[in-house]
Motif scaffolding. Structure first.
Motif, short mmCIF file in Angstrom:
data_model
loop_
_atom_site.label_atom_id
_atom_site.label_comp_id
_atom_site.label_asym_id
_atom_site.label_seq_id
_atom_site.Cartn_x
_atom_site.Cartn_y
_atom_site.Cartn_z
N GLU A 175 0.82 -1.21 0.00
CA GLU A 175 0.00 0.00 0.00
C GLU A 175 0.85 1.26 0.00
O GLU A 175 1.95 1.28 0.55
CB GLU A 175 -0.96 -0.01 1.18
CG GLU A 175 -0.30 0.00 2.53
CD GLU A 175 -1.18 -0.64 3.58
OE1 GLU A 175 -1.15 -1.88 3.67
OE2 GLU A 175 -1.86 0.09 4.30
N GLY A 177 -0.39 4.42 0.96
CA GLY A 177 -0.72 5.25 2.13
C GLY A 177 -0.15 4.56 3.35
O GLY A 177 -0.68 3.55 3.78
N LYS A 215 -3.57 14.83 7.91
CA LYS A 215 -3.39 13.87 6.83
C LYS A 215 -2.96 12.51 7.41
O LYS A 215 -3.48 11.46 7.03
CB LYS A 215 -2.34 14.38 5.85
CG LYS A 215 -2.13 13.46 4.68
CD LYS A 215 -1.81 14.22 3.40
CE LYS A 215 -1.97 13.35 2.16
NZ LYS A 215 -1.28 12.08 2.19
N THR A 218 -6.01 10.96 9.09
CA THR A 218 -6.99 10.35 8.19
C THR A 218 -6.43 9.09 7.53
O THR A 218 -7.13 8.10 7.39
CB THR A 218 -7.50 11.33 7.10
OG1 THR A 218 -6.39 12.05 6.60
CG2 THR A 218 -8.51 12.29 7.62
N THR A 219 -5.14 9.13 7.16
CA THR A 219 -4.56 7.92 6.57
C THR A 219 -4.70 6.76 7.55
O THR A 219 -5.14 5.67 7.18
CB THR A 219 -3.05 8.11 6.27
OG1 THR A 219 -2.90 9.25 5.45
CG2 THR A 219 -2.45 6.90 5.58
N TYR A 223 -7.05 3.66 6.50
CA TYR A 223 -6.32 2.46 6.10
C TYR A 223 -6.45 1.33 7.11
O TYR A 223 -6.09 0.21 6.82
CB TYR A 223 -4.85 2.78 5.86
CG TYR A 223 -4.59 3.32 4.46
CD1 TYR A 223 -4.88 4.64 4.15
CD2 TYR A 223 -4.09 2.50 3.47
CE1 TYR A 223 -4.66 5.13 2.87
CE2 TYR A 223 -3.86 3.00 2.19
CZ TYR A 223 -4.15 4.31 1.91
OH TYR A 223 -3.94 4.79 0.64
N TYR A 289 -12.75 7.33 1.15
CA TYR A 289 -12.27 5.99 0.75
C TYR A 289 -12.00 5.94 -0.75
O TYR A 289 -11.03 5.34 -1.19
CB TYR A 289 -13.29 4.91 1.15
CG TYR A 289 -13.21 4.58 2.62
CD1 TYR A 289 -12.29 3.65 3.09
CD2 TYR A 289 -14.02 5.23 3.54
CE1 TYR A 289 -12.20 3.37 4.45
CE2 TYR A 289 -13.94 4.95 4.89
CZ TYR A 289 -13.03 4.02 5.33
OH TYR A 289 -12.93 3.75 6.67
N ASN A 292 -8.73 7.51 -1.57
CA ASN A 292 -7.60 6.63 -1.28
C ASN A 292 -7.46 5.53 -2.33
O ASN A 292 -6.36 5.19 -2.74
CB ASN A 292 -7.74 5.99 0.10
CG ASN A 292 -7.29 6.96 1.18
OD1 ASN A 292 -6.58 7.92 0.89
ND2 ASN A 292 -7.71 6.73 2.40
N ASP A 295 -5.81 7.04 -5.25
CA ASP A 295 -4.36 7.19 -5.03
C ASP A 295 -3.65 5.85 -5.17
O ASP A 295 -2.56 5.77 -5.72
CB ASP A 295 -4.09 7.74 -3.62
CG ASP A 295 -4.27 9.24 -3.59
OD1 ASP A 295 -4.33 9.84 -4.67
OD2 ASP A 295 -4.36 9.80 -2.47
N GLU A 296 -4.28 4.80 -4.66
CA GLU A 296 -3.63 3.49 -4.70
C GLU A 296 -3.55 2.95 -6.13
O GLU A 296 -2.53 2.43 -6.54
CB GLU A 296 -4.35 2.48 -3.80
CG GLU A 296 -4.26 2.79 -2.31
CD GLU A 296 -2.86 2.57 -1.71
OE1 GLU A 296 -2.11 1.73 -2.23
OE2 GLU A 296 -2.54 3.26 -0.74
#
Ligand code: UDP
Ligand code: MG
Length: 320
Positions: A175, A177, A215, A218-219, A223, A289, A292, A295-296
């Motif tokens: 991952e 994040g 940040k 929240t990550t 996650y 979500y 994220n 981003d992933e």
């Protein structure tokens, strides 16, 4: 025992502290009966951090430097350190001396005596930090634990000693994040706490302004848990129940005659903002979500290295 140790030090604009950190670290490492190296990660510093670090190289073969192409953040800097360390153990430590390097020998002893793979440092006190940081940190770790599906030790930072098993497992995680302290907990094996007093920053300002703290928070939340999505569902459910009750109440009111059409502005107003709020909150949670996921799947590298210094030397040549 002929183990080796890499000390991982992320640095972002730390010109005011880095000389002293290096001095204290080197002093401690020179007393240890093991091979050691210090990996500094220069996370896109715009001050003199880089030239100071390069200066260390002249007199010290055990120093390595990774310089990023820009500022990628503390968690990425530590990740780069772990990705590039080949020792038997890694110690993650901040550059600002809030985590005293003098604890290292005792941490190694704890790791060996308790046959553990991780020694994580728990802050008994936090000196020199504002009341906002103290309260928000306390609240944060407890909220996170409430939501998280893995047990995450409270009041711990990334200051910890981990052995090769953990480094290898960590490096396999795909991952992007990264909430490192959480991931190390998640990896499992035997992890033991080590209590210490967190010192005040030696010099300079915090490099974790509110936006970066948020940040990280929240990550970690997103996650490590899908509970916020269930909270969204619960909120939706509660609002539907309320809406149904009110609908029945107002229709009956109209038929039986206990409500008047022209009154009720306040209740309408309250209901509109309530349901509007629930909807926006729910969309926000789902959106977080999705962001994220986005981003992933882009699958960009986590960080970009501009320069690596002193990495060509092999492990065995690096003895003290
Ligand atoms: N740091 C970093 N990149 C960043 C922010 C911080 O490498 O974008 C490093 C920083 O140089 C320090 C560590 O992360 O070594 C912790 O930062 P800091 O001490 O400012 O955070 P605080 O202790 O105030 O939470
Ligand atoms: Mg600090």
């Amino acid at each position: 025992m002929n183990k080796s140790l890499s000390v991982i030090v992320p640095c972002f604009n730390e010109e005011e502290v880095i000389v002293e950190s290096y001095r204290r670290l080197q002093l401690v490492l020179s007393t240890l009966q093991l091979k050691s190296e210090i990996i500094f990660i220069n996370d896109g510093s715009t001050d003199n951090t880089e030239s100071i670090l390069t200066g260390f190289l002249k007199s010290d073969k055990t120093v390595k430097i990774i310089s990023f192409s820009r500022n990628f953040g503390h968690q990425k800097a530590v990740t780069a350190g772990l990705n590039n360390c080949s020792s038997d153990m890694a110690l993650i430590i901040d550059a600002d001396l809030q985590d005293p390097p003098e604890l290292i020998p005792e941490m190694i002893e704890t790791l060996e005596k308790s046959n553990a793979q991780v020694v994580y440092c728990v802050r008994k006190t936090r000196k020199g930090e504002g009341i906002f940081k103290k309260i928000s940190a306390k609240l944060f770790y407890r909220t996170l634990n409430f939501f998280s599906e893995v047990r995450l030790p409270v009041d711990t930072g990334d200051f910890r000693l981990i052995d090769r098993t953990i480094i290898d497992e960590f490096n396999k995680l795909n991952e992007k994040g990264k909430y490192i302290r959480g991931l190390i907990s998640w990896v499992g094996f035997k992890q033991v706490p080590f209590y210490y007093e967190r010192e005040a920053r030696f010099a300079g300002e915090t490099k974790y302004p509110f936006a970066k703290m948020l940040k990280l928070a929240t990550t970690s939340l997103l996650y490590f848990s899908t509970k916020p999505l269930r909270v969204a569902t619960t909120l939706g459910f509660i609002s539907v129940v309320i809406a149904l009750g009110l609908a029945i109440w107002s229709i009956l009111g109209k038929i039986i005659g206990y409500t008047h059409a022209d009154s009720g502005w306040t209740s309408l107003f309250v209901l509109i903002i309530f349901f509007g709020g629930v909807q926006l909150l729910t969309i926000g949670i789902v959106g977080a979500y999705i962001g994220n996921l986005f981003d992933e799947i882009k699958n960009r590298p986590e960080y970009i290295i501009r320069k690596k210094e002193n990495f060509e030397i092999k492990n065995d040549e690096r003895s003290k």
